[in-house]
Design an enzyme around this catalytic site. Structure first.
Site, PDB file in Angstrom:
ATOM      1  N   ASP A 150      36.252  -2.544  48.944  1.00 58.86           N
ATOM      2  CA  ASP A 150      35.100  -1.681  48.159  1.00 58.86           C
ATOM      3  C   ASP A 150      34.960  -0.159  48.599  1.00 58.86           C
ATOM      4  O   ASP A 150      35.105  -0.039  50.071  1.00 58.86           O
ATOM      5  CB  ASP A 150      33.951  -2.523  48.280  1.00 58.86           C
ATOM      6  CG  ASP A 150      32.806  -1.959  46.890  1.00 58.86           C
ATOM      7  OD1 ASP A 150      33.358  -1.221  45.963  1.00 58.86           O
ATOM      8  OD2 ASP A 150      31.852  -2.523  47.117  1.00 58.86           O
ATOM      9  N   ASN A 204      36.526  -5.309  36.394  1.00 59.93           N
ATOM     10  CA  ASN A 204      37.456  -3.891  36.335  1.00 59.93           C
ATOM     11  C   ASN A 204      37.773  -3.659  35.212  1.00 59.93           C
ATOM     12  O   ASN A 204      38.052  -2.324  34.818  1.00 59.93           O
ATOM     13  CB  ASN A 204      38.470  -3.839  37.503  1.00 59.93           C
ATOM     14  CG  ASN A 204      37.745  -3.895  39.040  1.00 59.93           C
ATOM     15  OD1 ASN A 204      38.285  -4.158  40.023  1.00 59.93           O
ATOM     16  ND2 ASN A 204      36.587  -3.533  39.116  1.00 59.93           N
TER      17      ASN A 204
HETATM   18  C1  FPP Z   1      36.918  -0.921  44.890  1.00 60.03           C
HETATM   19  O1  FPP Z   1      36.424   0.603  44.979  1.00 60.03           O
HETATM   20  C2  FPP Z   1      38.302  -0.871  44.841  1.00 60.03           C
HETATM   21  C3  FPP Z   1      38.902  -1.487  43.414  1.00 60.03           C
HETATM   22  C4  FPP Z   1      38.217  -1.460  42.427  1.00 60.03           C
HETATM   23  C5  FPP Z   1      40.207  -1.579  43.409  1.00 60.03           C
HETATM   24  C6  FPP Z   1      41.017  -1.878  44.698  1.00 60.03           C
HETATM   25  C7  FPP Z   1      42.231  -1.017  44.819  1.00 60.03           C
HETATM   26  C8  FPP Z   1      43.058  -0.574  45.769  1.00 60.03           C
HETATM   27  C9  FPP Z   1      42.511  -0.654  47.141  1.00 60.03           C
HETATM   28  C10 FPP Z   1      44.003   0.270  45.191  1.00 60.03           C
HETATM   29  C11 FPP Z   1      45.499  -0.106  46.011  1.00 60.03           C
HETATM   30  C12 FPP Z   1      45.672  -1.717  45.787  1.00 60.03           C
HETATM   31  C13 FPP Z   1      46.750  -2.010  46.019  1.00 60.03           C
HETATM   32  C14 FPP Z   1      47.087  -3.659  46.300  1.00 60.03           C
HETATM   33  C15 FPP Z   1      48.015  -1.192  45.742  1.00 60.03           C
HETATM   34  P1  FPP Z   1      35.300   1.332  43.953  1.00 60.03           P
HETATM   35  O2  FPP Z   1      36.295   2.137  42.842  1.00 60.03           O
HETATM   36  O3  FPP Z   1      34.771   0.076  43.313  1.00 60.03           O
HETATM   37  O4  FPP Z   1      34.734   2.175  44.812  1.00 60.03           O
HETATM   38  P2  FPP Z   1      32.930   2.613  44.594  1.00 60.03           P
HETATM   39  O5  FPP Z   1      32.118   1.368  44.678  1.00 60.03           O
HETATM   40  O6  FPP Z   1      32.720   3.710  45.758  1.00 60.03           O
HETATM   41  O7  FPP Z   1      32.923   3.208  43.262  1.00 60.03           O
END
Ligand code: FPP
Length: 244
Positions: free
Chosen positions: A16, A64
């Protein structure tokens, strides 16, 4: 840098903070996800090297799908790029890749890229890297119940093992440790069945900044925990203070 203590068999991570990491520098959210992919590489390499047998990453949740279409598309493209770019690293580190989730929701090209990488890494012996994609813990339980009801006579009494056997990957052991980055302290529909007795570890580090030293800190913290699984243990310092 490596652990000088036994490591857990299965570590699962709620990655996250990509968006906040990007916003902090005035960048687009996608840049945060790209930073997140760098963290995935370092943590995967370190975990495999240190003897973790299973690493499960929450890469795309059911929730998501509700993000703007442009972000969903960008995440899917990033995943495909990652699979292509990291194949060599996975093979070199003996890592087998496996995807879990409602994979039928993914575009055919993404499913194909996952299937290709799964096939090419199938012989990896060091560690299984599971990417939870289009994944939800409640949906996984529901999908399992539906399968069970479709397969078994309705009057049969259903045991825990029966449900465990129809989850997305029945060969996956329960996680010992669930890590969540970026300061939030919740499971957000991740491995709800399997994480019943997992130790939870929260850190303020945003996922794109998370590296092997942060993983090491989490493993060390886990190593210091006493896992009771609801029982009273002999020589438990919390129960027998004088014996500690
Ligand atoms: C949460 O951060 C993360 C995600 C929704 C996606 C996770 C994906 C990755 C780490 C990208 C790469 C993964 C692979 C396997 C290549 P957020 O966008 O919710 O962050 P925030 O809460 O700060 O908005």
């Amino acid at each position: 840098m490596k652990p000088d203590f036994p490591v857990p068999e299965h570590v699962a991570i709620i990655m996250d903070g990509n968006g906040r990491w990007a916003r902090r520098s005035g960048w687009l959210r996608l840049r945060g996800h790209e930073g997140g992919a760098e963290a995935v590489r370092d943590v995967t390499e370190a975990a495999a090297e240190w003897g973790v047998k299973h690493l499960t990453l929450y890469a795309f949740s059911m929730e998501n799908w509700q993000r703007p279409q442009a972000e969903v598309d960008a995440l899917m493209r990033l995943l495909q790029r990652y699979l292509k770019k990291e194949l060599r690293t996975l093979l070199d580190n003996g890592v087998r890749l496996q995807a879990i989730g409602r994979l039928q929701d993914l575009k055919a090209s993404v499913r194909q890229a996952l299937a290709d990488t799964e096939a090419k890494t199938a012989h990896g012996k060091a560690m299984t890297l599971r990417l939870a994609l289009s994944y939800g813990g409640r949906q996984e339980i529901l999908d399992g119940i539906r399968r069970l009801l479709a397969e078994s006579p309705p009057d049969r009494s259903i045991q825990q093992e029966d449900l465990a056997a129809v989850l997305y990957d029945p060969s996956m052991p329960d996680p010992d440790l669930v890590i969540r980055t970026a300061g939030e302290q919740r499971l957000s529909n991740f491995l709800l069945w399997q994480a019943s007795y997992a130790e939870l570890y929260f850190t303020d580090v945003l996922w794109p900044d998370f590296r092997r030293q942060h993983l090491l800190a989490a493993l060390k913290d886990y190593h210091g925990r006493v896992r009771r699984f609801g029982k009273v243990l002999e020589n438990d310092p919390a129960v027998h203070p004088s014996s500690s």
